[in-house]
Design an enzyme around this catalytic site. Sequence first.
Site, PDB file in Angstrom:
ATOM      1  N   GLU A  57       0.862  -1.176   0.000  1.00  0.00           N
ATOM      2  CA  GLU A  57       0.000   0.000   0.000  1.00  0.00           C
ATOM      3  C   GLU A  57       0.897   1.223   0.000  1.00  0.00           C
ATOM      4  OE1 GLU A  57      -3.668   2.157   2.460  1.00  0.00           O
ATOM      5  OE2 GLU A  57      -2.641   0.454   3.345  1.00  0.00           O
ATOM      6  N   CYS A 247      -6.508   1.458   2.896  1.00  0.00           N
ATOM      7  CA  CYS A 247      -7.374   2.630   2.993  1.00  0.00           C
ATOM      8  C   CYS A 247      -7.385   3.442   1.699  1.00  0.00           C
ATOM      9  CB  CYS A 247      -6.945   3.503   4.168  1.00  0.00           C
ATOM     10  SG  CYS A 247      -7.280   2.777   5.784  1.00  0.00           S
ATOM     11  N   ASN A 379     -12.368  -3.266   1.525  1.00  0.00           N
ATOM     12  CA  ASN A 379     -11.300  -3.320   2.516  1.00  0.00           C
ATOM     13  C   ASN A 379     -11.797  -2.754   3.835  1.00  0.00           C
ATOM     14  OD1 ASN A 379      -8.261  -3.249   3.373  1.00  0.00           O
ATOM     15  ND2 ASN A 379      -8.988  -1.169   3.738  1.00  0.00           N
ATOM     16  N   GLU A 380     -11.881  -3.582   4.856  1.00  0.00           N
ATOM     17  CA  GLU A 380     -12.151  -3.119   6.228  1.00  0.00           C
ATOM     18  C   GLU A 380     -13.401  -2.264   6.367  1.00  0.00           C
ATOM     19  OE1 GLU A 380      -8.850  -1.261   8.139  1.00  0.00           O
ATOM     20  OE2 GLU A 380      -7.501  -2.952   7.857  1.00  0.00           O
TER      21      GLU A 380
END
Length: 825
Positions: A57, A247, A379-380
């Site tokens: 990332e 993120c 994602n999350e």
Amino acid sequence: MSRTRWRLSLSATALLVAAGTIPPSAHAEDVTDYAITVDPSARGATIDDTMYGVFFEDINRAADGGLYAELVQNRSFEYSTADNASYTPLTSWAVDGTARVVDDGGRLNERNRNYLDLGAGSSVTNAGYNTGVPVETGKKYDFSVWARAAAGTTLTVSLQDSGGTLATARKVDVTKSGWTRYRATLTATRTSSDGRLTVASSAAAALDMVSLFPRDTYRGEPNGLRKDLAERIAALHPGFVRFPGGCLVNTGSMEDYSEASGHQRKRSYQWKDTVGPVETRATNSNFWGYNQSYGLGYYEYFRLAEDIGAMPLPVVPALVTGCGQNKAVADDALLKRHVQDTLDLIEFANGPASSTWGKVRARMGHPKPFHLTHIEVGNEENLPNEFFARFKEFRAAVQAKHPEIQVISNSGPDDSGTTFDTAWQLNRDAKVDMVDEHYYNSPQWFLQNNDRYDSYDRNGPKVFLGEYASQGNTFKNGLTEAAFMTGLERNADVVKLASYAPLFANEDYVQWRPDLIWFNNHASWNSANYEVQKLFMNNVGDRVVPSTATGTPSLLAPITGAVGLSTWATTAAYDDVRVTDADGRELLTDDFSSGASKWTHTGGGSWSVQDGQYVQTDVNAENTMVSAGDPSWHDYDLKVKATKKAGKEGFLVAFGVKDTGNYYWWNIGGWNNTQTAVEQAVDGGKSTLISKAGSVETGRAYDVDVKVRGRQVTLYLDGQEWGSFRDDKPAEPFRQVVTEDRRTGELIVKVVNAQDSAARTAVDLGRAKVASKARVTTLAAAPDAVNSETSTAVAPVRSTFDGVAGKFTYTFPANSVTFLRIRQR
């Protein structure tokens, strides 16, 4: 289990590994006896070649200023306050003469909107990343620029530092009034980490995409990767590369970069922005507080995975934001567009060169497919129901057109709690193939949860552990992660993929710790955690050989400690604190009518007594702990009135407070006032013990009651039981797993000894017929050892051990990870 006094010095480690015993030396330490029993005739789980991988990332400047080898910062003059409040289009540039950044119809193209208008006789100088532009004597550096000049001009390109010239300057004649790319090569005459690149123009000119690349990139590829960083990834031999987030994927606008959307500058990471010629890739802000040029994009990620023999595993947005934003996008047309983008991504990766997106890949230099087999959606996400409704749309579309592609879901940002449970139930009910779990917990949590996957349903969705770490880069962190990894391997029939996170950190631009590989503009080094990951990745094996081990004697004492009050990005008031023992005897009472002399302030923020309440008034301060009482207290009740006055979150009530890094706290209205949880801090690293959705009202007084009995804790809010937990899971320091490498015929005995005493171990290999000599690799160091640019305290030691038999004894050093490769006859 007996314990015997022995003596060992650090210099004796190699002898220890070679002999399998502890020689006399300068430091006394304990030895604990263990036994490992292996059953080579039993069938354990098959381990896939792709089990361990890496997650890339763009955090901590991992891409621009990191893996992406471009040496010029802000090469296209696109930096903006949308990226960082301190940025301007000339950030990292110094002007001598006249220059201005222009956004008008004279731009290079519609997706590259800014360019530099440079006056006659003027120059601009770029400062690069970290301390400057790094160059090495004799190495070649490729300069390029897009330029136009109505009357023509000559550009002078030079490299220098405070000591003078770093390369012979080059002249570049700009002969066309339209945008054209010009190139030159500079050869460094000195080595420097503090260089500056200057471009001067004899006449007025427009410049864009001012670039300087080392010729010596990874595998010599243009628009390539920084060689030392890519080589460190390759040395891990990862089975997969997960990219690009994180993120970056599930934050920001889901709109595209176009006139219709107002050229959104805070977008989620969308793959189509990142392919094609670099000068046409639309710039974007980065969630972590800087700019993304997208010079390192999807094509480069696919090439990296291919170059190192890893499976590519891209992550696409699910149109539900996370990472604190937590909003579901309700736009059917936009959802359909993103679903189609995902189908187009599969075509870009796998389609024939004659297809629409396969043609784009071929034009970029790769006519053959990339063999994409897995793709992750989301994602999350903290909104599991909203996420899953959208996930099903993506999965249905992919399965209908590409049934060969496995679509991965996720379970939110934590290892447990309401979001986790809801997400997992949705995934099970829908028979999802694989679920991505993420958690960043304390070293103790990793020691306590080696058995996490022992009880997972063997017939349910498989697990992708896409992000995990133990909150530090010391060898102790690596040891506890290694202990946990033995449990991952033992459960390889459930845990199919696992990757530590994050991968990279530029030491001058850190937003997140810990990280696997550290670097600056001229050097890189492996963390202790990297050495652990590399040891496991390079010695996986093909199947688990069932084995058992004895444990460490553990006497769990009651939870002990003082009490505390705290806040996080909130102002709050506390009153009527009362602590009594199990028999009702008063230990502490404080209504703050006489001040707050009983309390010790150990955190941040600003505390004072106001109107008979103890108030923390700094709305931006985090972890503002004040504590009172005796660290030896146990079996007590803590009651307090708590009121949120302002800010993002609620309030925190602590118990079992031993010091600033070791305590429990009830975090009421945490995570932007969306969750309430009990967290345990061990040596500064926190993990969640119990969590539920919930928020608190500003201005309302809450009655908080915590009952501690032994290791059982029950929590009450306004007289109603909120929840309870029992913290009695031993943090077992001795862990092992055995696998078999079919290619070499070796048993690989992997032992983690995460304690200050050596582990004298009787190993029983059952009926296996083995050679007497084993190849041994050991990581051993002080628990607080940390690798750095100038010191490698944690590194593997290789040796041999001659005492292998069906039954033999081996002493594993204190604080060590040891792999024995034993050849079967």
